[in-house]
Design an enzyme around this catalytic site. Structure first.
Site, mmCIF file in Angstrom:
data_model
loop_
_atom_site.group_PDB
_atom_site.id
_atom_site.type_symbol
_atom_site.label_atom_id
_atom_site.label_comp_id
_atom_site.label_asym_id
_atom_site.label_seq_id
_atom_site.Cartn_x
_atom_site.Cartn_y
_atom_site.Cartn_z
ATOM 1 N N SER A 11 -10.116 -0.478 7.022
ATOM 2 C CA SER A 11 -9.555 -0.271 5.685
ATOM 3 C C SER A 11 -8.843 -1.471 5.082
ATOM 4 O O SER A 11 -8.427 -1.429 3.931
ATOM 5 C CB SER A 11 -8.594 0.926 5.692
ATOM 6 N N LYS A 32 0.841 -1.196 0.000
ATOM 7 C CA LYS A 32 0.000 0.000 0.000
ATOM 8 C C LYS A 32 0.875 1.245 0.000
ATOM 9 O O LYS A 32 1.923 1.278 0.653
ATOM 10 C CB LYS A 32 -0.916 -0.019 1.223
ATOM 11 N N SER A 62 -9.744 2.057 2.809
ATOM 12 C CA SER A 62 -8.863 2.800 1.923
ATOM 13 C C SER A 62 -7.859 1.916 1.187
ATOM 14 O O SER A 62 -7.203 2.341 0.247
ATOM 15 C CB SER A 62 -8.087 3.846 2.736
#
Length: 489
Positions: A176, A76, A152
């Protein structure tokens, strides 16, 4: 070859037997990215030249002791990677091309000879539930590209669901990792707060953030968490607790396990098809010899309100460092120092980030601190106490991960309050600091995945994995694949 068809353990065995090479795995990953990522948009930055060079070195000097040897992974884009652009999905960091160090989790993966394929898209500074708040691209759900992948960590979940990498790392502040795992039909673990080092994770809300793995299977997930867990002197909130062998916990045996099912998690607002999938999962547990009872987490109804006050307050402090002075984008419109701060932050941050900074600054301001921030902290304690009491009497808590399957792109992006409510079932876990995992438990009428959330005691990820693995082995939901770029379900 397809990365869809093998577990990490199977690929490692094939590598050690020289049936495949590290270069084969890297080729398979980048071939798949070229095939489908124009549709999915999971990756922001690729590291192909370095990955191929690393694969050649691994083939020349195989390491039988490395636990993730030559396995392609995505990271990420709020987890710092030395020499590889790290943007947090924000225009503010679009020029952060050469970080000087690796996050601790990246160092741990490197030590186990993992190959980093690239950096994955995300909602800007991890603020969002759909990955539509990225300032670069809107990632799409591989099961239906008209729908969001969640957020996210939407890029992290979508890259695994699309077969681009074997596993990815995401971060989970209020759901997330688990919510996008649910939307994309993969396995996502939010470990206990302090189990995994946050050193090198760009902070959103420091008391809530936690890094965790996203994979196709529970076994793969447990294997990755073993690698990235452990005490780290670089993180003052890292817990000095032994890391057990999670893979040894995957016995398939849940006979006698006591499961708590909060009535609040199956109440109004949860889609009927989601509730049905969860009830069917509980029937599977009954057949496996577990027992379940309905319980109450009475303060969970206040979790969303408390979370957005606390997380936004911490974000307003953490993001104060992005001012155009030390790093990141500096506005060229400024005539003086105050203009530089104002223009740099106005141009660098997106609407959702600005919204949360303003909310957090208000909640921390004189005259409002006691009324909002302090009260939210008290509610957080009540929520934690609810979990402590339930988990004293039960092994795990089970319910849906998200109240609905994935929604359409654009459907909620202009309605922040509705978007915030999408995390209603995952937020309490972060407030309590306990571990939670999402595993596939069915599909909607439109063919979109539905996730089952399993929550456990602090630092007892082993029991969570045992419950998740037993269910996974008794069902076939995790074997399904999206029809994307030739891959058939």
């Amino acid at each position: 070859m397809s990365l869809f068809d093998h577990s990490i353990k199977q690929l490692e065995d094939m590598l050690h037997k020289k049936e495949i090479s590290a270069e084969d795995l890297v080729d398979a990953s980048y071939d798949r990215i070229r095939e489908v990522d124009d549709q999915v948009k999971a990756f922001l930055t690729l590291d192909e030249e370095h990955a191929r060079s690393q694969a050649k070195q691994l083939d020349a000097a195989p390491d039988a002791d490395a636990r993730l040897f030559a396995i392609p992974a995505g990271i990420k884009d709020n987890i710092v990677t030395k020499g590889l652009r790290t943007t947090c999905g924000s225009q503010f960091l679009k020029n952060f091309d050469d970080p000087l160090y690796n996050a601790t989790v990246v160092e741990k993966l490197n030590a186990e000879k993992t190959v980093t394929v690239g950096k994955l898209n995300m909602d800007e500074f991890a603020m969002g539930s759909s990955t539509e708040n990225s300032s670069y691209a809107s990632t799409r759900n591989p099961w239906n590209t008209d729908h969001v992948p969640g957020g996210s960590s939407g890029g992290s979940a979508a890259s695994v669901a699309a077969g681009e990498v074997l596993f990815s790392l995401g971060s989970d502040t209020g759901g997330s990792i688990r919510q996008p795992a649910s939307f994309c039909g993969v396995v996502g673990m939010k470990p206990t707060y302090g189990r995994v080092s946050r050193s090198g994770l760009v902070a959103f809300a420091s008391s809530l953030d936690q890094i965790g793995p996203i994979t196709h299977s529970v076994g793969d997930n447990a294997r990755v968490l073993e690698v990235i867990s452990g005490h780290d002197k670089m993180d003052s909130t890292s817990a000095n607790v032994d890391v057990p062998s999670y893979t040894d916990k995957l016995t398939g045996d849940v006979k006698g396990m006591k499961i708590a099912v909060p009535k609040e998690y199956l109440s109004e607002g949860v889609a009927p098809e989601v509730k049905e999938a969860v009830m069917n999962a509980l029937k599977v547990y009954e057949l496996l010899g577990a027992e379940w009872e309905e319980v109450s987490l009475p303060h969970s109804k206040y979790a969303v309100s408390a979370y957005y006050l606390l997380a936004s307050s911490e974000a307003s402090a953490n993001l104060a460092r992005f001012d155009g002075v030390r790093y990141g984008v500096r506005s060229d419109k400024a005539n003086n120092m105050m203009d530089m701060f104002t223009h740099s932050r106005s141009e660098g941050f997106g609407d959702e980030v600005k919204r949360r900074i303003m909310l957090g600054t208000f909640a921390l301001s004189s005259g409002y601190y006691d009324a909002y921030y302090k009260k939210a902290q008290k509610v957080r304690t009540l929520i934690k106490n609810d979990f402590d009491q339930i988990l004293n009497d039960y092994d795990v808590v089970i319910g849906p991960t998200a109240p609905t399957p994935a929604f359409k792109v654009g459907e909620k992006v202009d309605d922040p309050l509705t978007m915030y409510a999408n995390d209603i079932l995952t937020i309490p876990v972060n407030l309590a600091g306990v571990p939670g995992i999402s595993v596939p438990c069915g599909f909607s009428e439109k063919g979109l995945p539905i996730g089952l959330q399993i929550i456990g005691n602090a630092f007892d990820e082993g029991t969570v994995y045992r419950a998740a693995h037993a269910y996974e082995q008794a069902t076939e939901h995790h074997t399904k694949r999206p029809q994307l770029g030739g891959a058939k379900s």
